[in-house]
Design a protein around this motif. Structure first.
Motif, mmCIF file in Angstrom:
data_model
loop_
_atom_site.group_PDB
_atom_site.id
_atom_site.type_symbol
_atom_site.label_atom_id
_atom_site.label_comp_id
_atom_site.label_asym_id
_atom_site.label_seq_id
_atom_site.Cartn_x
_atom_site.Cartn_y
_atom_site.Cartn_z
ATOM 1 N N GLU A 107 0.833 -1.431 -0.205
ATOM 2 C CA GLU A 107 0.007 0.344 -0.441
ATOM 3 C C GLU A 107 0.531 1.130 0.001
ATOM 4 O O GLU A 107 2.196 1.567 0.813
ATOM 5 C CB GLU A 107 -0.829 0.067 0.859
ATOM 6 N N PRO A 108 0.518 2.370 -1.036
ATOM 7 C CA PRO A 108 1.189 2.856 -1.180
ATOM 8 C C PRO A 108 1.263 4.175 0.346
ATOM 9 O O PRO A 108 0.194 4.325 0.511
ATOM 10 C CB PRO A 108 1.088 3.938 -2.283
ATOM 11 N N VAL A 109 2.865 4.838 1.158
ATOM 12 C CA VAL A 109 2.472 5.186 2.053
ATOM 13 C C VAL A 109 3.127 7.152 1.461
ATOM 14 O O VAL A 109 4.483 7.039 1.217
ATOM 15 C CB VAL A 109 3.545 5.362 2.854
ATOM 16 N N VAL A 110 2.548 7.708 1.703
ATOM 17 C CA VAL A 110 2.533 9.172 0.970
ATOM 18 C C VAL A 110 1.704 10.236 1.552
ATOM 19 O O VAL A 110 0.510 9.379 2.411
ATOM 20 C CB VAL A 110 1.986 9.036 -0.405
ATOM 21 N N TYR A 111 1.834 11.101 0.971
ATOM 22 C CA TYR A 111 1.252 12.433 1.298
ATOM 23 C C TYR A 111 0.245 13.261 0.713
ATOM 24 O O TYR A 111 0.676 13.869 -0.692
ATOM 25 C CB TYR A 111 2.197 13.319 1.901
ATOM 26 N N GLU A 112 -1.050 12.970 1.176
ATOM 27 C CA GLU A 112 -1.559 13.300 0.071
ATOM 28 C C GLU A 112 -1.827 14.378 -0.537
ATOM 29 O O GLU A 112 -1.563 14.834 -1.378
ATOM 30 C CB GLU A 112 -3.079 13.104 0.807
ATOM 31 N N ARG A 113 -1.266 15.686 0.619
ATOM 32 C CA ARG A 113 -1.387 17.432 -0.029
ATOM 33 C C ARG A 113 -0.062 17.355 -1.027
ATOM 34 O O ARG A 113 0.156 18.593 -1.472
ATOM 35 C CB ARG A 113 -1.369 18.230 0.681
ATOM 36 N N LEU A 114 1.048 16.520 -1.175
ATOM 37 C CA LEU A 114 2.178 16.912 -2.031
ATOM 38 C C LEU A 114 2.760 16.336 -3.140
ATOM 39 O O LEU A 114 1.684 15.202 -3.363
ATOM 40 C CB LEU A 114 3.362 16.014 -0.656
ATOM 41 N N THR A 115 2.933 17.267 -3.998
ATOM 42 C CA THR A 115 3.084 16.848 -6.132
ATOM 43 C C THR A 115 4.492 15.530 -5.397
ATOM 44 O O THR A 115 4.525 14.917 -4.408
ATOM 45 C CB THR A 115 3.167 17.712 -6.577
ATOM 46 N N CYS A 116 3.836 15.187 -6.937
ATOM 47 C CA CYS A 116 5.708 14.448 -7.330
ATOM 48 C C CYS A 116 6.774 14.409 -6.927
ATOM 49 O O CYS A 116 6.810 13.697 -5.907
ATOM 50 C CB CYS A 116 4.924 13.379 -8.363
ATOM 51 N N ASP A 117 6.839 15.865 -7.333
ATOM 52 C CA ASP A 117 8.495 16.569 -7.026
ATOM 53 C C ASP A 117 8.624 16.741 -5.628
ATOM 54 O O ASP A 117 9.519 16.322 -5.407
ATOM 55 C CB ASP A 117 7.823 17.703 -8.127
ATOM 56 N N GLU A 118 7.514 17.286 -4.814
ATOM 57 C CA GLU A 118 7.930 17.506 -3.459
ATOM 58 C C GLU A 118 8.262 15.937 -2.899
ATOM 59 O O GLU A 118 8.756 16.580 -1.985
ATOM 60 C CB GLU A 118 6.259 17.870 -2.877
ATOM 61 N N ARG A 135 17.742 15.790 -7.873
ATOM 62 C CA ARG A 135 17.079 16.105 -9.332
ATOM 63 C C ARG A 135 17.254 15.118 -10.600
ATOM 64 O O ARG A 135 16.711 14.535 -11.742
ATOM 65 C CB ARG A 135 17.763 17.144 -9.579
ATOM 66 N N ALA A 136 18.231 14.333 -10.973
ATOM 67 C CA ALA A 136 18.788 13.507 -11.832
ATOM 68 C C ALA A 136 18.425 12.439 -12.025
ATOM 69 O O ALA A 136 17.803 11.811 -12.187
ATOM 70 C CB ALA A 136 20.434 13.356 -11.430
ATOM 71 N N SER A 137 18.607 11.289 -10.503
ATOM 72 C CA SER A 137 17.125 10.666 -10.167
ATOM 73 C C SER A 137 15.660 11.013 -10.024
ATOM 74 O O SER A 137 15.680 9.579 -11.137
ATOM 75 C CB SER A 137 18.227 9.697 -8.645
ATOM 76 N N ARG A 138 15.227 11.694 -9.996
ATOM 77 C CA ARG A 138 13.851 12.361 -10.479
ATOM 78 C C ARG A 138 13.651 11.973 -11.601
ATOM 79 O O ARG A 138 13.258 11.235 -12.553
ATOM 80 C CB ARG A 138 13.880 13.291 -9.458
ATOM 81 N N ALA A 139 14.878 12.553 -12.276
ATOM 82 C CA ALA A 139 13.984 12.640 -14.349
ATOM 83 C C ALA A 139 14.695 10.949 -14.195
ATOM 84 O O ALA A 139 13.575 10.760 -15.844
ATOM 85 C CB ALA A 139 15.650 13.538 -14.344
ATOM 86 N N ARG A 140 15.132 10.501 -14.087
ATOM 87 C CA ARG A 140 15.024 8.967 -14.469
ATOM 88 C C ARG A 140 14.355 8.279 -13.686
ATOM 89 O O ARG A 140 14.146 7.509 -15.266
ATOM 90 C CB ARG A 140 17.153 8.535 -13.883
ATOM 91 N N ILE A 141 13.974 7.990 -12.881
ATOM 92 C CA ILE A 141 12.770 7.450 -12.297
ATOM 93 C C ILE A 141 11.551 7.851 -13.314
ATOM 94 O O ILE A 141 10.791 6.860 -14.016
ATOM 95 C CB ILE A 141 12.724 7.685 -10.941
ATOM 96 N N TYR A 142 11.556 9.312 -13.501
ATOM 97 C CA TYR A 142 10.062 10.003 -14.625
ATOM 98 C C TYR A 142 10.551 9.348 -15.676
ATOM 99 O O TYR A 142 9.482 8.341 -16.045
ATOM 100 C CB TYR A 142 10.042 11.909 -14.605
#
Length: 237
Positions: A107-118, A135-142
Protein backbone atom coordinates in the motif's frame (compact mmCIF):
# COMPACT_ATOMS: atom_id res chain seq x y z
CA UNK A 1 16.32 -10.25 17.71
CA UNK A 2 19.53 -8.64 16.58
CA UNK A 3 19.39 -6.71 13.36
CA UNK A 4 21.44 -4.15 11.54
CA UNK A 5 18.56 -2.85 9.44
CA UNK A 6 17.83 0.74 10.30
CA UNK A 7 14.44 2.15 11.23
CA UNK A 8 12.67 3.84 8.28
CA UNK A 9 13.32 7.59 8.08
CA UNK A 10 10.57 9.56 9.79
CA UNK A 11 10.05 11.72 6.73
CA UNK A 12 8.93 8.75 4.65
CA UNK A 13 7.49 6.30 7.19
CA UNK A 14 7.68 2.86 5.60
CA UNK A 15 7.96 3.77 1.94
CA UNK A 16 11.74 3.52 1.69
CA UNK A 17 14.79 2.85 3.80
CA UNK A 18 18.46 3.76 3.66
CA UNK A 19 20.89 2.43 6.23
CA UNK A 20 24.68 2.17 6.58
CA UNK A 21 26.41 -0.86 5.13
CA UNK A 22 26.88 -3.97 7.24
CA UNK A 23 30.30 -5.66 7.36
CA UNK A 24 28.91 -8.98 8.61
CA UNK A 25 27.28 -10.51 5.54
CA UNK A 26 28.79 -13.52 3.75
CA UNK A 27 30.89 -12.44 0.72
CA UNK A 28 28.63 -12.08 -2.31
CA UNK A 29 25.48 -12.03 -0.16
CA UNK A 30 23.81 -8.63 0.22
CA UNK A 31 20.89 -9.70 2.42
CA UNK A 32 20.76 -12.62 4.82
CA UNK A 33 17.94 -13.59 7.20
CA UNK A 34 18.39 -16.46 9.62
CA UNK A 35 15.85 -18.16 11.87
CA UNK A 36 13.19 -15.46 11.53
CA UNK A 37 10.07 -16.18 13.59
CA UNK A 38 6.94 -14.11 14.08
CA UNK A 39 3.63 -14.82 15.80
CA UNK A 40 0.54 -12.67 16.33
CA UNK A 41 -1.89 -12.72 19.21
CA UNK A 42 -5.46 -13.13 17.98
CA UNK A 43 -8.88 -13.19 19.59
CA UNK A 44 -10.38 -11.47 22.60
CA UNK A 45 -8.97 -11.64 26.13
CA UNK A 46 -8.93 -13.99 28.02
CA UNK A 47 -9.21 -16.40 25.10
CA UNK A 48 -6.43 -14.77 23.05
CA UNK A 49 -4.12 -17.25 21.40
CA UNK A 50 -0.69 -16.98 19.82
CA UNK A 51 -0.72 -17.79 16.09
CA UNK A 52 2.70 -18.44 14.48
CA UNK A 53 3.17 -16.98 11.00
CA UNK A 54 6.92 -17.38 10.40
CA UNK A 55 8.53 -20.45 11.96
CA UNK A 56 12.24 -20.03 11.29
CA UNK A 57 12.70 -18.45 7.86
CA UNK A 58 16.17 -18.55 6.31
CA UNK A 59 16.70 -16.43 3.20
CA UNK A 60 19.70 -15.13 1.24
CA UNK A 61 19.89 -12.63 -1.59
CA UNK A 62 23.06 -12.44 -3.67
CA UNK A 63 24.43 -9.41 -5.51
CA UNK A 64 22.80 -9.01 -8.94
CA UNK A 65 20.09 -11.55 -8.16
CA UNK A 66 16.34 -11.20 -8.80
CA UNK A 67 14.32 -13.43 -6.47
CA UNK A 68 10.57 -13.97 -6.33
CA UNK A 69 8.80 -14.58 -3.02
CA UNK A 70 5.51 -16.47 -3.37
CA UNK A 71 3.02 -18.16 -1.08
CA UNK A 72 -0.66 -18.45 -0.29
CA UNK A 73 -2.59 -15.56 1.22
CA UNK A 74 -1.71 -15.35 4.90
CA UNK A 75 1.56 -17.24 4.48
CA UNK A 76 3.55 -14.30 5.86
CA UNK A 77 5.07 -12.76 2.72
CA UNK A 78 4.37 -9.13 3.62
CA UNK A 79 5.25 -9.82 7.26
CA UNK A 80 8.66 -11.15 6.22
CA UNK A 81 9.22 -8.20 3.87
CA UNK A 82 8.47 -5.71 6.67
CA UNK A 83 10.89 -7.55 8.97
CA UNK A 84 13.64 -7.53 6.34
CA UNK A 85 13.33 -3.77 5.92
CA UNK A 86 13.10 -3.00 9.63
CA UNK A 87 9.47 -1.87 9.62
CA UNK A 88 8.43 -4.75 11.91
CA UNK A 89 10.35 -6.56 14.64
CA UNK A 90 10.72 -10.33 14.46
CA UNK A 91 10.27 -12.43 17.59
CA UNK A 92 13.60 -14.18 17.02
CA UNK A 93 16.25 -14.37 14.31
CA UNK A 94 18.93 -12.19 12.76
CA UNK A 95 19.17 -10.03 9.66
CA UNK A 96 22.40 -8.79 8.09
CA UNK A 97 22.87 -6.96 4.84
CA UNK A 98 25.38 -5.03 2.80
CA UNK A 99 24.35 -1.67 1.34
CA UNK A 100 21.26 0.48 1.17
CA UNK A 101 17.74 -0.91 1.06
CA UNK A 102 14.83 0.51 -0.93
CA UNK A 103 11.35 -0.62 0.09
CA UNK A 104 8.13 -0.46 -1.90
CA UNK A 105 5.23 -1.51 0.36
CA UNK A 106 2.04 -3.06 -0.98
CA UNK A 107 0.00 0.00 0.00
CA UNK A 108 1.59 3.32 -1.06
CA UNK A 109 2.64 5.51 1.87
CA UNK A 110 2.44 9.08 0.62
CA UNK A 111 1.33 12.53 1.72
CA UNK A 112 -1.92 13.42 -0.03
CA UNK A 113 -1.24 17.16 -0.35
CA UNK A 114 2.29 16.84 -1.75
CA UNK A 115 3.03 16.64 -5.47
CA UNK A 116 5.22 13.95 -7.00
CA UNK A 117 8.12 16.43 -7.21
CA UNK A 118 7.67 17.36 -3.56
CA UNK A 119 7.71 13.70 -2.54
CA UNK A 120 11.02 13.16 -4.32
CA UNK A 121 12.48 16.29 -2.72
CA UNK A 122 11.36 15.16 0.74
CA UNK A 123 12.69 11.64 0.35
CA UNK A 124 15.89 12.93 -1.20
CA UNK A 125 16.57 14.90 1.98
CA UNK A 126 15.73 11.87 4.13
CA UNK A 127 18.26 9.86 2.10
CA UNK A 128 20.87 12.59 2.42
CA UNK A 129 21.11 13.12 -1.35
CA UNK A 130 22.45 16.35 -2.76
CA UNK A 131 19.95 18.48 -4.67
CA UNK A 132 21.71 17.66 -7.94
CA UNK A 133 21.69 13.91 -7.26
CA UNK A 134 18.02 13.94 -6.26
CA UNK A 135 16.97 15.88 -9.36
CA UNK A 136 18.98 13.61 -11.67
CA UNK A 137 17.54 10.46 -10.09
CA UNK A 138 14.01 11.91 -10.18
CA UNK A 139 14.30 12.71 -13.90
CA UNK A 140 15.57 9.20 -14.63
CA UNK A 141 12.69 7.59 -12.71
CA UNK A 142 10.09 9.76 -14.47
CA UNK A 143 11.54 8.66 -17.82
CA UNK A 144 11.81 4.98 -16.89
CA UNK A 145 8.24 4.71 -15.59
CA UNK A 146 6.65 7.33 -17.84
CA UNK A 147 4.90 9.71 -15.45
CA UNK A 148 6.79 12.99 -15.82
CA UNK A 149 3.54 14.73 -16.84
CA UNK A 150 2.36 14.17 -13.23
CA UNK A 151 5.38 15.87 -11.63
CA UNK A 152 3.33 18.76 -10.25
CA UNK A 153 0.17 16.74 -9.46
CA UNK A 154 -0.80 16.15 -5.85
CA UNK A 155 -0.86 12.56 -4.62
CA UNK A 156 -4.58 12.67 -3.84
CA UNK A 157 -5.27 13.45 -7.50
CA UNK A 158 -3.20 10.63 -9.00
CA UNK A 159 -4.74 7.55 -10.58
CA UNK A 160 -4.10 4.22 -8.86
CA UNK A 161 -1.53 3.21 -11.46
CA UNK A 162 0.40 6.49 -11.22
CA UNK A 163 0.34 6.28 -7.43
CA UNK A 164 1.97 2.85 -7.76
CA UNK A 165 4.65 4.42 -10.00
CA UNK A 166 5.36 7.08 -7.36
CA UNK A 167 5.50 4.40 -4.67
CA UNK A 168 8.09 2.47 -6.67
CA UNK A 169 9.97 5.61 -7.66
CA UNK A 170 10.50 6.63 -4.04
CA UNK A 171 12.07 3.24 -3.32
CA UNK A 172 14.38 3.67 -6.33
CA UNK A 173 15.41 7.26 -5.63
CA UNK A 174 18.71 6.56 -3.83
CA UNK A 175 19.69 3.72 -6.22
CA UNK A 176 19.72 1.11 -3.42
CA UNK A 177 21.87 -2.00 -3.61
CA UNK A 178 18.88 -4.05 -2.41
CA UNK A 179 15.32 -3.39 -3.57
CA UNK A 180 12.42 -5.01 -1.68
CA UNK A 181 9.11 -4.86 -3.56
CA UNK A 182 5.71 -6.01 -2.27
CA UNK A 183 3.50 -6.61 -5.34
CA UNK A 184 4.94 -3.51 -7.04
CA UNK A 185 3.06 -3.70 -10.34
CA UNK A 186 -0.47 -3.77 -8.92
CA UNK A 187 -2.42 -1.23 -10.98
CA UNK A 188 0.16 -0.99 -13.79
CA UNK A 189 -1.05 -1.08 -17.38
CA UNK A 190 0.73 -3.48 -19.73
CA UNK A 191 3.14 -0.85 -21.05
CA UNK A 192 4.23 0.14 -17.54
CA UNK A 193 4.44 -3.54 -16.61
CA UNK A 194 6.99 -4.05 -19.40
CA UNK A 195 8.88 -0.91 -18.36
CA UNK A 196 9.04 -2.28 -14.83
CA UNK A 197 10.68 -5.52 -15.94
CA UNK A 198 13.12 -3.63 -18.15
CA UNK A 199 14.08 -1.59 -15.09
CA UNK A 200 14.56 -4.80 -13.06
CA UNK A 201 16.77 -6.24 -15.81
CA UNK A 202 18.89 -3.08 -15.81
CA UNK A 203 19.35 -3.32 -12.05
CA UNK A 204 20.40 -6.96 -12.32
CA UNK A 205 22.96 -6.03 -14.99
CA UNK A 206 24.30 -3.28 -12.69
CA UNK A 207 24.81 -5.78 -9.87
CA UNK A 208 21.80 -4.59 -7.87
CA UNK A 209 19.53 -7.11 -6.16
CA UNK A 210 15.74 -7.29 -6.15
CA UNK A 211 13.34 -9.32 -3.99
CA UNK A 212 9.77 -9.26 -5.29
CA UNK A 213 6.56 -10.60 -3.78
CA UNK A 214 4.70 -11.89 -6.83
CA UNK A 215 1.49 -13.80 -7.47
CA UNK A 216 1.85 -14.16 -11.24
CA UNK A 217 3.07 -17.58 -12.33
CA UNK A 218 3.68 -16.14 -15.81
CA UNK A 219 6.50 -14.05 -14.34
CA UNK A 220 8.49 -17.10 -13.31
CA UNK A 221 11.00 -16.94 -16.16
CA UNK A 222 11.95 -13.38 -15.18
CA UNK A 223 13.43 -14.47 -11.84
CA UNK A 224 16.78 -16.09 -11.13
CA UNK A 225 14.97 -18.24 -8.58
CA UNK A 226 11.71 -18.36 -6.65
CA UNK A 227 11.30 -18.95 -2.93
CA UNK A 228 7.99 -20.11 -1.48
CA UNK A 229 6.74 -19.51 2.03
CA UNK A 230 5.14 -22.74 3.17
CA UNK A 231 4.17 -23.66 6.72
CA UNK A 232 6.11 -20.67 8.02
CA UNK A 233 9.39 -21.56 6.30
CA UNK A 234 11.13 -20.54 3.07
CA UNK A 235 11.60 -23.39 0.59
CA UNK A 236 12.89 -23.44 -3.00
CA UNK A 237 10.21 -23.71 -5.67
Amino acid sequence: MTSNVAEPPKAGTSAAVVAPASPTTTPGIVLEASGITKAYRRGMWPARRRTPVLRGVDLELAAGEVVGLVGENGSGKSTLMKILVGDLAADTGTITRDGRIGYCPQEPVVYERLTCDEHFELFGRAYGLTEHAERASRARIYAQLGFDRCATTRADRLSGGTLSKLNLGLALLADPEVLLLDEPYAGFDFDTYLKFWNLVAQRRQAGRSVLIISHFVTDEERFDRIVQLRDGRAVPR
